[in-house]
Motif scaffolding. Sequence first.
Motif, PDB file in Angstrom:
ATOM      1  N   ASN A  91       3.511 -13.315  15.919  1.00  0.00           N
ATOM      2  CA  ASN A  91       2.301 -13.303  15.107  1.00  0.00           C
ATOM      3  C   ASN A  91       2.582 -13.923  13.748  1.00  0.00           C
ATOM      4  OD1 ASN A  91       3.128 -11.102  13.176  1.00  0.00           O
ATOM      5  ND2 ASN A  91       3.232  -9.961  15.107  1.00  0.00           N
ATOM      6  N   VAL A  92       1.532 -14.135  12.992  1.00  0.00           N
ATOM      7  CA  VAL A  92       1.668 -14.832  11.723  1.00  0.00           C
ATOM      8  C   VAL A  92       2.494 -14.042  10.711  1.00  0.00           C
ATOM      9  CG1 VAL A  92      -0.479 -14.040  10.641  1.00  0.00           C
ATOM     10  CG2 VAL A  92       0.440 -16.286  10.070  1.00  0.00           C
ATOM     11  N   LEU A  93       2.375 -12.718  10.698  1.00  0.00           N
ATOM     12  CA  LEU A  93       3.153 -11.943   9.726  1.00  0.00           C
ATOM     13  C   LEU A  93       4.646 -12.065  10.006  1.00  0.00           C
ATOM     14  CD1 LEU A  93       0.955  -8.735   9.250  1.00  0.00           C
ATOM     15  CD2 LEU A  93       0.862 -10.907   8.008  1.00  0.00           C
ATOM     16  N   ASP A  94       5.020 -12.030  11.285  1.00  0.00           N
ATOM     17  CA  ASP A  94       6.436 -12.223  11.635  1.00  0.00           C
ATOM     18  C   ASP A  94       6.898 -13.625  11.255  1.00  0.00           C
ATOM     19  OD1 ASP A  94       6.579  -9.650  12.634  1.00  0.00           O
ATOM     20  OD2 ASP A  94       6.418 -10.277  14.741  1.00  0.00           O
ATOM     21  N   PHE A  95       6.035 -14.619  11.506  1.00  0.00           N
ATOM     22  CA  PHE A  95       6.390 -15.995  11.174  1.00  0.00           C
ATOM     23  C   PHE A  95       6.600 -16.150   9.674  1.00  0.00           C
ATOM     24  CE2 PHE A  95       5.240 -20.268   9.817  1.00  0.00           C
ATOM     25  CZ  PHE A  95       6.208 -20.997  10.499  1.00  0.00           C
ATOM     26  N   VAL A  96       5.670 -15.651   8.877  1.00  0.00           N
ATOM     27  CA  VAL A  96       5.787 -15.765   7.416  1.00  0.00           C
ATOM     28  C   VAL A  96       7.080 -15.098   6.945  1.00  0.00           C
ATOM     29  CG1 VAL A  96       4.765 -15.021   5.225  1.00  0.00           C
ATOM     30  CG2 VAL A  96       3.321 -16.036   6.996  1.00  0.00           C
ATOM     31  N   PRO A 124       6.122  -6.310   6.912  1.00  0.00           N
ATOM     32  CA  PRO A 124       4.736  -5.944   7.240  1.00  0.00           C
ATOM     33  C   PRO A 124       4.594  -4.442   7.465  1.00  0.00           C
ATOM     34  CG  PRO A 124       5.453  -7.821   8.554  1.00  0.00           C
ATOM     35  CD  PRO A 124       6.674  -7.289   7.846  1.00  0.00           C
ATOM     36  N   LYS A 125       3.545  -3.885   6.881  1.00  0.00           N
ATOM     37  CA  LYS A 125       3.267  -2.455   7.044  1.00  0.00           C
ATOM     38  C   LYS A 125       1.761  -2.291   7.181  1.00  0.00           C
ATOM     39  CE  LYS A 125       3.882   2.025   4.925  1.00  0.00           C
ATOM     40  NZ  LYS A 125       4.300   2.782   3.760  1.00  0.00           N
ATOM     41  N   ASP A 126       1.359  -1.603   8.231  1.00  0.00           N
ATOM     42  CA  ASP A 126      -0.062  -1.360   8.480  1.00  0.00           C
ATOM     43  C   ASP A 126      -0.870  -2.655   8.482  1.00  0.00           C
ATOM     44  OD1 ASP A 126       0.438   1.403   8.623  1.00  0.00           O
ATOM     45  OD2 ASP A 126       0.180   1.615   6.440  1.00  0.00           O
ATOM     46  N   LEU A 178      -1.498 -10.850   2.606  1.00  0.00           N
ATOM     47  CA  LEU A 178      -2.033 -11.133   3.936  1.00  0.00           C
ATOM     48  C   LEU A 178      -2.371  -9.813   4.602  1.00  0.00           C
ATOM     49  CD1 LEU A 178       0.152 -13.427   3.172  1.00  0.00           C
ATOM     50  CD2 LEU A 178      -0.133 -14.071   5.547  1.00  0.00           C
ATOM     51  N   THR A 179      -3.618  -9.682   5.049  1.00  0.00           N
ATOM     52  CA  THR A 179      -4.076  -8.457   5.679  1.00  0.00           C
ATOM     53  C   THR A 179      -4.728  -8.786   7.013  1.00  0.00           C
ATOM     54  OG1 THR A 179      -4.503  -7.514   3.478  1.00  0.00           O
ATOM     55  CG2 THR A 179      -5.466  -6.372   5.375  1.00  0.00           C
ATOM     56  N   ARG A 180      -4.180  -8.179   8.067  1.00  0.00           N
ATOM     57  CA  ARG A 180      -4.741  -8.374   9.409  1.00  0.00           C
ATOM     58  C   ARG A 180      -6.002  -7.530   9.529  1.00  0.00           C
ATOM     59  NH1 ARG A 180      -0.333  -7.233  12.493  1.00  0.00           N
ATOM     60  NH2 ARG A 180       0.213  -9.429  12.670  1.00  0.00           N
ATOM     61  N   ARG A 181      -7.090  -8.163  10.021  1.00  0.00           N
ATOM     62  CA  ARG A 181      -8.330  -7.413  10.237  1.00  0.00           C
ATOM     63  C   ARG A 181      -8.378  -6.864  11.633  1.00  0.00           C
ATOM     64  NH1 ARG A 181     -13.081 -11.088   9.057  1.00  0.00           N
ATOM     65  NH2 ARG A 181     -11.723 -12.737   8.400  1.00  0.00           N
TER      66      ARG A 181
END
Length: 181
Positions: A91-96, A124-126, A178-181
């Motif tokens: 996912n994008v958070l892991d990539f970043v 990344p958290k929550d 960055l916040t996942r919706r």
Amino acid sequence: MKGIVFNEFFALVDDVLGPDVTEKIITEAQLPNSGAYTGVGYYDASEMVKLVKCLHTHTGTPIPDLLHTFGKHLLASFKSAHSQYFASCDNVLDFVGSVEKQIHVDVLKLYPDAELPRLTASTPKDGQMTLDYQSGRRMADLAEGLLWGAIDHYGETIDVERVDLPDADGDQCARFILTRR
């Protein structure tokens, strides 16, 4: 700045506005090498600034928007040339989070003199993370475009909030939340 970045900029301008505009901005920028860049060569980032300013003059598009669009284009180019980095993340958070720890490490192995921006990503958290950007090249708009390119690649719904921070030692600093919706 690596020559490949300049060549990708020219490819984008060619595709969107045509080769005539590319030639015009190269001429107007009065570059020391007349716009000839080898993919592996190093060139002063001020040359990119001149090119972007000339493109702004031709199009009237705000410089931040031009850099943002170029960042998205550049991410697609990186994805094509270095798909292994994208495939190794879910996912994008892991990539970043992998950019500084993996990609920049590998870049410095190949090009020890590369001047990369300093990126600090939180764990990344929550569904949220922060990415701090610091660079003397002052291209946080380009970095933001790269982020949006990664979001597009992974197909996630992510909100990006940008907070420009006080400059440190002449470097531009920005925080991306960055916040996942």
